[in-house]
Motif scaffolding. Structure first.
Motif, mmCIF file in Angstrom:
data_model
loop_
_atom_site.group_PDB
_atom_site.id
_atom_site.type_symbol
_atom_site.label_atom_id
_atom_site.label_comp_id
_atom_site.label_asym_id
_atom_site.label_seq_id
_atom_site.Cartn_x
_atom_site.Cartn_y
_atom_site.Cartn_z
ATOM 1 N N GLY A 95 0.820 -1.208 0.000
ATOM 2 C CA GLY A 95 0.000 0.000 0.000
ATOM 3 C C GLY A 95 0.854 1.257 0.000
ATOM 4 N N ARG A 96 1.945 1.241 0.743
ATOM 5 C CA ARG A 96 2.854 2.391 0.769
ATOM 6 C C ARG A 96 3.458 2.640 -0.618
ATOM 7 N NH1 ARG A 96 4.369 -0.264 5.440
ATOM 8 N NH2 ARG A 96 3.479 0.728 7.287
ATOM 9 N N LYS A 97 3.855 1.553 -1.291
ATOM 10 C CA LYS A 97 4.418 1.696 -2.638
ATOM 11 C C LYS A 97 3.378 2.281 -3.593
ATOM 12 C CE LYS A 97 7.853 -1.913 -2.262
ATOM 13 N NZ LYS A 97 8.619 -2.906 -2.990
ATOM 14 N N ALA A 99 0.799 4.161 -2.743
ATOM 15 C CA ALA A 99 0.567 5.562 -2.362
ATOM 16 C C ALA A 99 1.657 6.464 -2.939
ATOM 17 C CB ALA A 99 0.516 5.698 -0.837
ATOM 18 N N ARG A 100 2.889 5.996 -2.915
ATOM 19 C CA ARG A 100 3.986 6.789 -3.500
ATOM 20 C C ARG A 100 3.798 6.928 -5.013
ATOM 21 N NH1 ARG A 100 7.076 3.788 0.364
ATOM 22 N NH2 ARG A 100 7.821 5.182 1.989
ATOM 23 N N ALA A 101 3.372 5.842 -5.664
ATOM 24 C CA ALA A 101 3.203 5.869 -7.121
ATOM 25 C C ALA A 101 2.037 6.765 -7.536
ATOM 26 C CB ALA A 101 2.992 4.457 -7.648
ATOM 27 N N THR A 102 0.920 6.662 -6.833
ATOM 28 C CA THR A 102 -0.285 7.414 -7.226
ATOM 29 C C THR A 102 -0.305 8.819 -6.667
ATOM 30 O OG1 THR A 102 -1.572 6.676 -5.309
ATOM 31 C CG2 THR A 102 -1.693 5.310 -7.302
ATOM 32 N N THR A 103 0.407 9.052 -5.587
ATOM 33 C CA THR A 103 0.382 10.295 -4.802
ATOM 34 C C THR A 103 -0.992 10.521 -4.179
ATOM 35 O OG1 THR A 103 -0.228 11.870 -6.573
ATOM 36 C CG2 THR A 103 2.127 11.335 -6.331
ATOM 37 N N LEU A 104 -1.775 9.452 -4.034
ATOM 38 C CA LEU A 104 -3.143 9.530 -3.509
ATOM 39 C C LEU A 104 -3.288 8.649 -2.276
ATOM 40 C CD1 LEU A 104 -5.072 9.264 -6.896
ATOM 41 C CD2 LEU A 104 -4.780 11.321 -5.500
#
Length: 117
Positions: A95-97, A99-104
């Motif tokens: 999930g952290r990865k 979140a970093r990819a989507t910025t959401l």
């Protein structure tokens, strides 16, 4: 292994311009590729805007149909990924990865049951 839903919440309104969205989508595909290589990817998809939704609701013996989203808010479910992970900590790492990819914002939730395989 437990399956988890990684829900992607995005702000209402028009999507970002291509010069912003294209690098994000490349990063998302990189995370999806990493998930596949790790054997953790089950399924993912993006959704049309909430205005395209139709809500069906049982009222007595009838099923009522309403156009549009069930909940009104400033964010909506824009997409999701279903993964399998040995535990919540591993699911949160994915999930952290994402979140970093989507910025959401990403919501990580274990599935109670699944009819996929």
């Amino acid at each position: 292994m437990q399956q988890y839903l990684l829900s992607i919440y995005q702000p209402d309104g028009n999507p970002p311009p291509p010069e912003v969205l294209d690098p994000i989508m490349r990063d998302v595909e990189a995370v999806n590729s990493e998930l596949r290589e790790a054997g953790a990817w089950v399924f993912s998809g993006g959704l049309h805007p909430p205005g395209t939704a139709t809500v069906l609701r049982l009222k007595g013996d009838e099923v009522l149909t309403t156009d549009g989203p069930y909940v009104e808010g400033k964010e909506h479910l824009g997409g999701f990924t279903v993964i399998q992970a040995p535990d919540l900590d591993a699911a949160l790492a994915w999930g952290r990865k994402l979140a970093r990819a989507t910025t959401l914002p990403i919501e990580v939730r274990p599935l109670a049951y699944s009819s996929l395989g």
